[in-house]
Design an enzyme around this catalytic site. Structure first.
Site, mmCIF file in Angstrom:
data_model
loop_
_atom_site.group_PDB
_atom_site.id
_atom_site.type_symbol
_atom_site.label_atom_id
_atom_site.label_comp_id
_atom_site.label_asym_id
_atom_site.label_seq_id
_atom_site.Cartn_x
_atom_site.Cartn_y
_atom_site.Cartn_z
ATOM 1 N N HIS A 168 -42.701 -60.030 16.456
ATOM 2 C CA HIS A 168 -42.865 -58.583 16.638
ATOM 3 C C HIS A 168 -43.911 -58.039 15.681
ATOM 4 C CE1 HIS A 168 -41.313 -54.329 17.036
ATOM 5 N NE2 HIS A 168 -41.801 -54.289 15.808
ATOM 6 N N GLU A 169 -43.833 -58.413 14.415
ATOM 7 C CA GLU A 169 -44.772 -57.889 13.420
ATOM 8 C C GLU A 169 -46.191 -58.409 13.658
ATOM 9 O OE1 GLU A 169 -43.927 -55.509 11.570
ATOM 10 O OE2 GLU A 169 -41.774 -55.649 11.977
ATOM 11 N N HIS A 172 -47.948 -56.333 16.342
ATOM 12 C CA HIS A 172 -48.525 -55.051 15.920
ATOM 13 C C HIS A 172 -49.990 -55.228 15.525
ATOM 14 C CE1 HIS A 172 -45.246 -52.259 16.143
ATOM 15 N NE2 HIS A 172 -44.472 -52.927 15.309
ATOM 16 N N GLU A 225 -43.554 -49.856 19.448
ATOM 17 C CA GLU A 225 -42.469 -50.755 19.059
ATOM 18 C C GLU A 225 -41.983 -51.572 20.247
ATOM 19 O OE1 GLU A 225 -41.240 -51.381 15.994
ATOM 20 O OE2 GLU A 225 -42.905 -50.124 15.301
#
Length: 298
Positions: A168-169, A172, A225
């Site tokens: 997920h990070e 980004h 997100e």
């Protein structure tokens, strides 16, 4: 001056002032410029198929330099765990597996939209550290500098869940969410300047910015997100981690927050319940990615 029927004199009206003392022509000028800024700086993100706003003056290299600066500043105050620590080694191993799958996953996602992946990850100088902190958090800066806080370890509990968070990070950074936020902030600054120059008072300005926040800024952040959740899940699956661990992970995340998270409409993040629903809907796709890209999948 105008005189009312009761003989009271009215206040002089300043030239160019409209209803409520606001110079509407100023707002219209700024609105026109904001529209021009949005149209001239919009593009299609190859990995999501979404139209995004990224200021053309912000290049991936600019983002990378900002990320490096932030990383250097962080390491002046944060204490990395020894690289020989077993948890630190595990975090680096997870990152290596995820990074190795960025190329094929990016190509596959872009192909879904008939586009070509930009592969900005090829310019990243990857570096992953485990930082000593009670924060239940992790991040990846533009340019590939990444950190996981030790407070996340007991919540993640296993490598599969940790891979979901780290994927997920990483996403980004790959989707250039930082540049998108900077561009959105420029629009907000235009609105604030327009309000000040048009003669709005403080309460009017606060009302307008509240509308912008709840109607645009916060939903936009939650959308980012959700995008990071999706690609991050695909990365974890492609790297041979079990994407199904994302569901109990977010159940634990909800418990870790102790019910103190703000309502979703006033937050930059979806609440854990919404995330779980979205991830459950993505699970069939994640399992397809695992079957396609994980050489050891059964």
């Amino acid at each position: 001056m105008a005189t009312d029927p009761y003989g009271n004199q009215g206040q002089p009206r300043r030239r160019g002032m409209g209803f409520g003392g606001i110079r509407w022509w100023v707002l219209l000028l700024f609105a026109g410029y904001a529209g021009y800024y949005w149209i001239s700086n919009r593009s299609t993100d190859a990995l999501t198929g979404e139209t995004v706003l990224i200021d053309k003056n912000i290049s991936p290299e600019d983002e990378k330099q900002l990320g490096l600066q932030a990383w250097d500043e962080l390491l002046q105050t944060e204490r990395p765990v020894s690289p020989n620590d077993p948890n630190a080694k595990a975090v680096r191993d997870i990152a290596s597996r995820l990074i190795a799958k960025i190329g094929p996953v990016s190509d596959s996602l872009a192909a879904e939209h008939g586009l070509t992946a930009p592969h900005i990850e090829k310019t990243f100088d990857w570096d992953v550290n485990l930082l000593e902190s009670e924060q239940v958090n992790a991040f990846c800066l533009p340019g590939g500098k990444m950190a996981v806080y030790t407070g996340l370890l007991p919540v993640a509990q296993n490598q599969d869940a940790m891979a979901v968070v780290m994927g997920h990070e990483i996403t980004h950074a790959l989707l250039r969410h930082g540049a998108q936020r900077m561009s959105e902030q420029k629009l907000a600054q235009m609105g604030q300047m327009a309000g000040a120059m048009s003669g709005m008072d403080q309460s009017q300005m606060q009302a307008v910015m509240a509308v912008y926040g709840y109607g645009r800024a916060l939903p936009y952040a939650r959308k980012q997100e959700t995008q990071a959740d999706e690609m991050g899940l695909m990365l974890a699956a492609a790297a041979c981690f079990n994407p199904k661990e994302a569901i109990p992970l977010w159940e634990r995340m909800g418990q870790a927050s102790g019910g103190e998270a703000p309502p979703e409409f006033s937050s930059t993040h979806p609440n854990p319940g919404t995330r779980i629903q979205n991830l459950q809907a993505l699970m069939p796709k994640a399992m397809e990615y695992r079957k396609k890209f994980c050489e050891t999948a059964q």
